[in-house]
Enzyme design. Structure first.
Site, PDB file in Angstrom:
ATOM      1  N   ASP A 328       0.761  -1.141   0.110  1.00  0.00           N
ATOM      2  CA  ASP A 328       0.022   0.066   0.004  1.00  0.00           C
ATOM      3  C   ASP A 328       0.970   1.114  -0.117  1.00  0.00           C
ATOM      4  O   ASP A 328       2.112   1.068   0.424  1.00  0.00           O
ATOM      5  CB  ASP A 328      -1.007  -0.051   1.293  1.00  0.00           C
ATOM      6  N   ASP A 644      -2.109  -0.712   5.859  1.00  0.00           N
ATOM      7  CA  ASP A 644      -2.447  -0.231   7.186  1.00  0.00           C
ATOM      8  C   ASP A 644      -3.852  -0.091   7.382  1.00  0.00           C
ATOM      9  O   ASP A 644      -4.365   0.579   8.498  1.00  0.00           O
ATOM     10  CB  ASP A 644      -1.629   0.928   7.493  1.00  0.00           C
ATOM     11  N   ASP A 648      -7.167  -2.746   3.206  1.00  0.00           N
ATOM     12  CA  ASP A 648      -6.002  -3.651   2.943  1.00  0.00           C
ATOM     13  C   ASP A 648      -6.313  -5.015   3.758  1.00  0.00           C
ATOM     14  O   ASP A 648      -5.734  -6.001   3.291  1.00  0.00           O
ATOM     15  CB  ASP A 648      -4.702  -3.205   3.382  1.00  0.00           C
TER      16      ASP A 648
END
Length: 908
Positions: A328, A644, A648
């Site tokens: 990410d 985070d 996700d």
């Protein structure tokens, strides 16, 4: 209930279909009916297995079946000692498996907690404060700054409403909402007329009608994705499963053959079954699960010291074998703090160093020199960014943070790097009035008292809103000149192409008698001051970590919900795809980014090709992140996924190893992960990969050490049974060797330090079996030696008149003596000692644990043969100097065999 997606319809149409009145809300009776129909606004938690059942399921393994049945038959034959020892071994293995398997059920509970809050709702014309779990579709919810969005809402009224959706979509900045309907295929992150459960209102106000609750929300879809994958499967567990199946068939076939031949010869069943049990027990590497778990646990401790906390033991090895890391962007590769990178003032471009909200950094000119003193246009531009600003910068425990809008915090930090503080500027130009930012105007304006007879109007906003209102612009010398729209637009296009978010600034002088502002004051006559370009910059240590991973043969891909241009610019600056990382935004050539809309239009084959070739995936929905991970895994990749946010979590759970941020990450992401980074630093992944690779190499050493003993024992017992001779080693003695002696001598291998070439080698082939052809050759060579050694010493003692117990004991002790030399040959300590004998650098200090393990093993073997209670239990006999001499010869004889084994399989 709805005819189409709510974001594709007008607010009025959605209200009509839901039977809701925006002024009155739902009636109490209708709420009760809908609650009965749709249930509470809660995420369903899956049923969990009780602990005792999880423990029992650990016995559901083919190799343990053999031991359980063997123990049962031994008990029926009256051999209770043997039966109890065999059952104890199975119990130990089951307990180890129970500890090793860590389930991620907490992820669903974390999701449920993340939407459990109170909310303001209209019912029967009254404004009520109720628990969010009591919401039903059709409820009209009021939103204000600081609120957590309790369900998925179609907005029906907004006033400068901005919502932080970073946890759900990956968008790093608050999103300004409006009411306009959108196309039905609009990605989640671009649905400006919707707000979703789990998001936070950062500013403004609004009303929305509930269109989905509980599991029907976008958060609920993530919850369902998490539930679909509840068991942990890694390359290591898959290899062990294949190895166990092959070994099971081999053991059953050979044991059945032994039993059939013995009974065909008319031998007593008890005697024949003893041989079959001994053969089965000798073929099963009972100590291997314990050694694997201990080795992984040691790897866990090493990783923890390097800021990586492992939640599931097999994930240690999985990370070491990773071939792809899908990361990410927001908060993982980047600082998650907006930072001004470029300032355009008076037609001159300046570069800003430093990251985040820290005021440490410099303003540099085109030559790279620090700008001092500030030119007047630059001074006016930075001053405008501070005065027309409502944010505050705060320092706590050495860390800088922003209270207020992240964009405004970035402007304050940029000004402080030039020595302009908020307190100092407001002391000279106190604020008199303000026009807050409004979506229909796209600017914010403030009025300030000055040192002369005029007031100072400061304006910041979008270029599209400010430039038409400007009558002039500042030149490099501070003079006001006509606006050159084409030149400004050209520069804007270039900076926007680098992924920068651009804020325009303008100023105007007003008469001294003015104490308030109106929008008419901003309509015309402004002087264009320039631009500030900002983005959420990559962490410097993350840039180095990406480079290290790529050198190690690990491909790094960015999967984010942020804008494509921003993601591509960050990726270029990180050096993704093997390019050299660009140090500044102006130098970065953005990579091509696939968007969520691109992926949605692809079939499965096209998606697989994009997953293999792409480096950047932007504006990606949570379900698409999951599909990308699956596509990579389908191509044989071992995937590590970092993240985070709530968005996700499904991909973290699907990946071979999910890596969450321990500080900045959401609780949902942490619970769904296999590993946490305690410092939220992507660079810690490199350290974890290094430790994971070391763990796997040490595991291969353990296998190379353990299995040759099983091979030698099995060959010995099989040939003895086929020849109808006394067994040179009994089942109980085999268990001693496989559990006590093997574990004592093998565990020190887990402490072996990393090899110098650990992070230079490419990743292992994901399809590589646990027992490679080279390792198999090693095992066969050493197994053959062990068989000859056991048989030879046993027959030598028997021919010399020794008892059956003494012959078996001598054979076992000679085998252990040879194992000591073989252990040294595969360890870094042994190779260090050998290097020292050849006059090269070597150090015993590299393996103190190995020396301790060898010493403990020798002590246990002395007890095994010389202590009478052990003689009675294991049918052994004390040995003398003659048998010790045989042990010494065995240690010499193994030397050429160990050399040959290392030549056949140098990787062990």
């Amino acid at each position: 209930m709805l005819d189409a997606s709510p974001h594709a319809q007008t607010a009025a149409a959605v209200l009509q279909q839901l039977g809701s009145d925006p002024a009155e809300g739902l009636a109490a009776a209708e709420v009760a009916r809908r609650c009965e129909r749709y249930g509470r606004n809660e995420l369903a938690e899956p049923p969990t297995q009780p602990g005792w059942l999880k423990l029992l399921l650990q016995f559901h393994q083919p190799l343990l079946y053999i031991l359980l049945v063997a123990g049962l038959i031994k008990a029926l034959l009256g051999s209770w000692t043997n039966a109890l020892v065999i059952w104890a071994v199975t119990l130990i293995n089951a307990v180890i498996g129970y500890i090793q398997e860590a389930r991620a059920e907490g992820a669903i509970a974390a999701l449920a907690r993340s939407v459990s809050t109170e909310t303001t709702v209209l019912r029967d014309g009254q404004t009520l404060r109720i628990p969010s779990r009591d919401l039903v579709p059709g409820d009209v919810v009021q939103l204000a700054a600081g609120d957590k969005v309790p369900a998925d809402l179609r907005l029906v009224e907004v006033r400068d409403l901005q919502v932080d959706e970073s946890g759900l979509t990956g968008e790093s900045l608050p999103v300004l909402k409006d009411l306009a309907p959108l196309l039905s295929d609009t990605p989640l992150a671009d649905r400006r007329c919707m707000v979703h459960a789990g998001s936070f209102v950062t500013s403004g106000q609004g009303f929305g009608v509930v269109v989905a609750t509980g599991d029907a929300t976008e958060m609920g879809a993530i919850s369902q994705s998490l539930q679909q994958r509840s068991s942990l499967s890694t390359p290591l567990t898959r290899r062990f499963a294949r190895f166990s199946r092959v070994l099971l068939y081999f053991i059953l076939a050979v044991a059945a053959l032994t039993l059939a031949i013995g009974l065909g010869r008319g031998q007593p069943f008890a005697e024949v079954f003893e041989a079959a049990v001994a053969l089965a027990v000798s073929a099963i590497p009972e100590g291997l699960p314990a050694v694997v778990t201990i080795t992984l646990a040691i790897g866990v401790n090493r990783m923890a010291a390097r800021h990586a906390i492992i939640r599931k033991l097999p994930a240690v090895e999985a990370l070491g074998s990773a071939t792809v890391i899908c990361s990410d962007k927001t908060g993982t590769l980047t600082e998650n703090q907006m930072t001004v990178q470029v300032v355009e003032a008076g037609g001159v471009s300046y570069r800003v160093t430093g990251g985040g909200y820290s005021p440490h950094g410099d303003l540099l000119d085109a030559s790279g020199a620090v700008v001092d003193p500030l030119p007047d246009p630059l001074d006016q531009l930075l001053r405008c960014g501070v005065l027309c600003n409502d944010a505050r910068l705060m320092q706590e425990h050495g860390n800088w943070s922003c209270q207020g809008d992240p964009t405004e915090g970035a402007l304050l930090a940029a000004a402080e790097k030039a020595g302009l503080t908020r307190a100092g500027l407001e002391g000279h130009w106190p604020r008199l009035d303000v026009l807050p930012f409004a979506s229909d105007h796209q600017y914010m304006a403030t009025l300030h008292d000055g040192d002369d007879s005029e007031r100072l109007l400061q304006v910041k906003g979008s270029l599209e809103a400010l430039l038409p209102r400007c009558a002039g612009m500042l030149a490099a010398d501070g003079a006001v000149v006509p606006v050159t729209v084409a030149a400004i637009q050209e520069r804007v296009d270039a900076l926007a192409g680098k992924g920068l978010r651009l804020i325009a600034f303008a100023a105007k002088r007003l008469p001294h008698h003015r104490h308030d502002l109106s929008h008419e004051d901003v309509e015309s006559g402004l002087v264009f001051l320039g631009l500030q370009g900002m983005l959420d910059p990559p962490r410097p240590e993350a840039i180095a970590a990406v480079a290290a991973c790529q050198r190690a043969g690990i491909s790094v891909r960015m999967i984010t919900g942020d804008h494509a241009a921003t993601a591509a610019a960050i990726a270029a600056r990180m050096g993704l795809g093997g390019s050299e990382p660009a140090s500044q935004a102006s130098e970065a050539e953005p990579l091509r980014a696939y968007t969520g809309r691109d992926l949605a239009a692809m079939d499965s084959a096209q998606l697989a090709a994009a997953a293999a070739a792409g480096q950047v995936f932007a504006r990606v929905a949570p379900a698409q992140k999951l599909e990308l991970v699956k596509a990579l895994q389908a191509q044989g990749e071992v995937v590590a996924m970092t993240g985070d946010g709530v968005n996700d979590a499904p991909a973290l759970k699907q990946a071979d190893i999910g890596i969450a941020m321990g500080q900045g990450g959401t609780e949902v992401a942490r619970e769904a992960s296999d590993m946490l980074l305690t410092d939220d630093n992507f660079a810690s992944i490199e350290a974890a990969v290094e430790e994971g690779r070391t763990v796997y190499r040490n595991l291969r050493k353990a296998i190379a050490f353990l299995l040759p003993v099983n091979g030698g024992e099995s060959m010995t017992i099989l040939i003895s049974a086929l020849l109808a001779r006394d067994l040179p080693i009994l089942a109980l003695q085999v268990l001693w060797l496989n559990m006590i002696n093997s574990i004592t001598m093998t565990v020190p291998l887990a402490f072996e330090p990393k090899a110098p070439d650990t992070m230079i080698r490419p990743p292992r082939d994901p399809h590589e079996p646990l027992i490679t052809p080279r390792l198999l050759r090693r095992i066969l060579v050493v197994s053959a030696f062990n068989w000859v050694l056991i048989f030879g010493v046993f027959e030598w003692v028997r021919i010399g008149g020794g008892s059956l117990q003494l012959a078996r004991t001598a054979a076992i002790q000679a085998l252990v003596a040879a194992r000591i030399i073989y252990l040294l040959s595969i360890s870094q300590l042994g190779r260090s000692l050998a290097a020292g004998l050849l006059g090269q650098a070597g150090s015993v200090a590299r393996g103190p644990q190995l020396l301790l393990g060898i010493g403990l093993a020798v002590l246990l073997q002395v007890v095994f043969s010389q202590w009478r209670p052990m003689n009675s239990l294991f049918q052994t006999a004390p040995i003398g100097l003659t048998e010790l001499g045989a042990c010494g010869l065995a240690m010499v004889a193994i030397l050429p065999v160990a050399w040959l084994a290392n030549r056949l399989d140098p990787s062990a």
